[in-house]
Design an enzyme around this catalytic site. Structure first.
Site, PDB file in Angstrom:
ATOM      1  N   TRP A  91      -6.334  11.924   7.665  1.00  9.92           N
ATOM      2  CA  TRP A  91      -6.838  10.606   7.250  1.00  9.92           C
ATOM      3  C   TRP A  91      -5.750   9.551   7.153  1.00  9.92           C
ATOM      4  CZ3 TRP A  91     -11.297   8.025   6.031  1.00  9.92           C
ATOM      5  CH2 TRP A  91     -11.159   6.863   5.264  1.00  9.92           C
ATOM      6  N   ASP A 125      -4.838   2.114   4.607  1.00  8.04           N
ATOM      7  CA  ASP A 125      -3.985   0.911   4.653  1.00  8.04           C
ATOM      8  C   ASP A 125      -2.541   1.130   5.124  1.00  8.04           C
ATOM      9  OD1 ASP A 125      -6.198   0.456   3.107  1.00  8.04           O
ATOM     10  OD2 ASP A 125      -5.106  -0.066   1.297  1.00  8.04           O
ATOM     11  N   GLN A 162      -1.434   4.884   3.958  1.00  3.10           N
ATOM     12  CA  GLN A 162      -2.238   5.729   3.095  1.00  3.10           C
ATOM     13  C   GLN A 162      -2.689   6.945   3.909  1.00  3.10           C
ATOM     14  OE1 GLN A 162      -3.688   4.527  -0.481  1.00  3.10           O
ATOM     15  NE2 GLN A 162      -1.498   4.336  -0.048  1.00  3.10           N
ATOM     16  N   ARG A 215      -4.988  -3.068  -8.708  1.00  4.78           N
ATOM     17  CA  ARG A 215      -4.198  -2.301  -7.733  1.00  4.78           C
ATOM     18  C   ARG A 215      -3.692  -3.157  -6.570  1.00  4.78           C
ATOM     19  NH1 ARG A 215      -9.496  -0.770  -7.180  1.00  4.78           N
ATOM     20  NH2 ARG A 215     -10.464  -1.260  -5.173  1.00  4.78           N
ATOM     21  N   GLU A 239      -8.832  -6.611  -3.039  1.00  5.63           N
ATOM     22  CA  GLU A 239      -7.807  -5.585  -2.862  1.00  5.63           C
ATOM     23  C   GLU A 239      -6.687  -6.148  -1.988  1.00  5.63           C
ATOM     24  OE1 GLU A 239      -9.883  -1.452  -2.498  1.00  5.63           O
ATOM     25  OE2 GLU A 239     -10.739  -2.679  -0.926  1.00  5.63           O
TER      26      GLU A 239
HETATM   27  C1  FRU Z   1      -7.892  -0.496   0.299  1.00  8.87           C
HETATM   28  C2  FRU Z   1      -7.663   0.472  -0.841  1.00  8.87           C
HETATM   29  C3  FRU Z   1      -6.642  -0.072  -1.825  1.00  8.87           C
HETATM   30  C4  FRU Z   1      -6.105   1.170  -2.467  1.00  8.87           C
HETATM   31  C5  FRU Z   1      -6.097   2.135  -1.317  1.00  8.87           C
HETATM   32  C6  FRU Z   1      -6.403   3.541  -1.704  1.00  8.87           C
HETATM   33  O1  FRU Z   1      -8.424   0.133   1.433  1.00  8.87           O
HETATM   34  O2  FRU Z   1      -8.881   0.766  -1.495  1.00  8.87           O
HETATM   35  O3  FRU Z   1      -7.192  -0.984  -2.743  1.00  8.87           O
HETATM   36  O4  FRU Z   1      -4.829   0.998  -2.992  1.00  8.87           O
HETATM   37  O5  FRU Z   1      -7.083   1.683  -0.404  1.00  8.87           O
HETATM   38  O6  FRU Z   1      -6.250   4.387  -0.603  1.00  8.87           O
END
Ligand code: FRU
Length: 498
Positions: free
Chosen positions: A51, A54, A70, A181, A238
């Site tokens: 997976w 971001d 991520q 966040r 976000e």
């Molecule tokens: C955006 C998000 C962010 C968070 C991350 C978690 O896609 O939801 O807000 O930090 O992904 O994976």
């Protein structure tokens, strides 16, 4: 929202995390597994397996470009988020690096190392990211242990902010103490500034500002901008990012649907928007930018899948990055987004036509080979109602994806016949273009299951499509209801970045 909710639930259930691959060889072996997958992008940054969401901590460090992201090493779904890592010397050829950050079982990032950014703290590469633990989302800090940015040491006093502010009244839910966040950090003089994304209790996303002398002690300054409380999807903003475009600043936020941007002025305390837009009307989310050594602003966005979770599970990988885009302000005060100039160096064999006039109902076919190519053309409708560019068509399955530029000043990506696999989305995507956009300069990057489109360097639309037939190549250009003119049409094969 669902992804984050799921993350907490599955983490609570003691999920087994497979051993993380550590060496270059182990990572390459993961990537090799997908060599024959026709949907796998070749020149868009992707994770070796499993997976990706971001982009994080994008930075040019000692000349090298670093993109972290991520990453769930455990499977192609959002859970137990780590930071994956890829590097490049030239923005063209990329290498996978070992995982850079992993949740610490006893730390405030126990349930995930969520999105954040990288800064240069007087020579020390430093990350500020969101730690997820139980119902908390709180900022954490890590510093690099080596110049290759492979090893990171987390601050012992994480989290660096203990709790979200109490003013204004922020949204908290059953799952979360506060939506709080994602981090954009920069320095002016001796002072560090930080933006964090959140939502207001009575509706509307909000961007919060903090200030610090040393990246470790933070003082809250207040909201710099909040969203429309009556827009239902705008409950949280976000991944806020503030970028300096010279005469104007650009603030963008991701609101669960789109990446909304504001062009305007930031006075150090509040952001005064003058213009609003959407960075990309398609499958594009949570972008992040770096300031390159040569002064350019380069941005990557997450290009999520547009097929259901079972299809992602079968594929063994999920998510890719957009192409790196150069952001700037045009002379007309509007935002420009163009593919990074380096990308022309990926071009190989070219098929080109000049001065093409298509009469009503006429079409021409370009025999592009493979599924990784760039199509560049200029379209004028003359008296046609539309020009249609058909991509990734299969004779065997009767599949095709159609780009349609119409007299109604709309560019459409019609996915109704893109795939016979019912697990792939069939929605059409649209971007309005303005009447003075004729002729329309189009650059379309087709890469396995990604169609990333730039029109007049102003309008972007990124779409995921998954033709099931393995003969999905070739490009057809046709008109509807009249004549169209194409001064040039060029299609280049593009090389892999791996
Ligand atoms: C955006 C998000 C962010 C968070 C991350 C978690 O896609 O939801 O807000 O930090 O992904 O994976």
């Amino acid at each position: 929202r669902d992804r984050l909710a799921r993350a907490v639930l599955t983490n609570a259930a003691d999920s087994a995390i497979p051993e993380r691959p550590r060496t270059g060889g182990e990572i390459a072996a993961l990537r090799d597994r997908f060599e024959d997958d026709p949907h796998r992008p070749q020149f868009h940054l992707s994770t070796p397996a499993n997976w990706l969401n971001d982009p994080n901590g994008v930075v040019q460090w000692n000349g090298r470009y670093h993109v972290f992201y991520q990453y769930n090493p455990g499977g192609p779904y959002h859970d137990t988020i780590h930071w994956g890592h890829a590097v490049s010397d030239d923005l063209l050829h990329w290498e996978d690096e070992p995982v850079a950050l992993a949740p610490s079982p006893d730390g405030p990032d126990r349930d995930g190392c969520w999105s954040g950014c990288a800064v240069d703290d007087d020579g020390a590469a430093t990350l500020v990211y969101t730690g997820g633990r139980g119902r908390d989302q709180l900022p954490c800090l890590a510093t690099a242990d080596d110049p290759s940015l492979r090893r990171w040491e987390k601050a012992t006093d994480n989290p660096i902010i203990e709790a979200p502010p109490t003013e204004p009244d922020l949204l908290s839910t059953e799952e979360w103490n506060g939506e709080f966040r994602d981090h954009c950090v920069w320095q002016e003089g001796e002072t560090w500034y930080q933006l964090i994304g959140s939502g207001l209790a009575d509706g509307g996303g909000v961007v919060l500002l903090y200030e610090s002398p040393d990246l470790r002690e933070w003082e809250y300054r207040g909201p710099i901008l909040s969203g429309d409380r009556d827009t239902p999807q705008e409950t949280v903003w976000e991944c806020p990012e503030l970028l300096d475009l010279g005469e104007k600043q650009l603030l963008h936020v991701s609101n669960y649907e789109d990446v909304v941007y504001f062009l305007g002025q930031f006075d150090g305390a509040t952001f005064e928007p003058e213009r609003r837009g959407t960075l990309d009307r398609g499958d594009y989310y949570a972008p992040q930018s770096l300031r390159a050594d040569d002064g350019r602003l380069l941005t990557w966005g997450w290009v999520p899948e547009a097929r259901d979770v079972s299809a992602q599970w079968d594929a063994g990988w999920s998510g890719t990055m957009s192409l790196p885009r150069e952001l700037s302000l045009g002379d007309d005060g509007r935002l420009r987004q163009r593919p990074a100039r380096e990308l022309t160096e990926l071009r190989g064999d070219c098929e080109s036509r000049e001065s093409v006039t298509l009469d009503d109902g006429e079409s021409i076919r370009l025999d592009t080979d493979g599924r990784s190519f760039e199509l560049a053309t200029r379209l004028s409708l003359v008296d046609a109602d539309a020009v249609e560019v058909t991509l990734l068509g299969t004779a065997t399955e009767n599949e095709r994806t159609t780009l349609r530029y119409t007299r109604d000043d709309v560019l459409e990506v019609d996915r109704s016949r893109s795939s016979r696999d019912p697990r792939a989305t069939s929605d059409s995507q649209h971007v309005p273009v303005t009447p003075y956009d004729e002729p329309l300069d189009l650059r379309v990057f087709v890469d396995g299951s990604v169609v990333e489109l730039f029109a007049n360097e102003r309008h972007c639309l990124t779409s995921r499509v998954y033709p099931a037939g393995d003969d999905a190549t070739g490009v057809d250009l046709a008109t509807v209801g009249g004549r169209a003119r194409l001064p040039t049409v060029e299609a280049w094969e593009l090389a892999s970045i791996w």
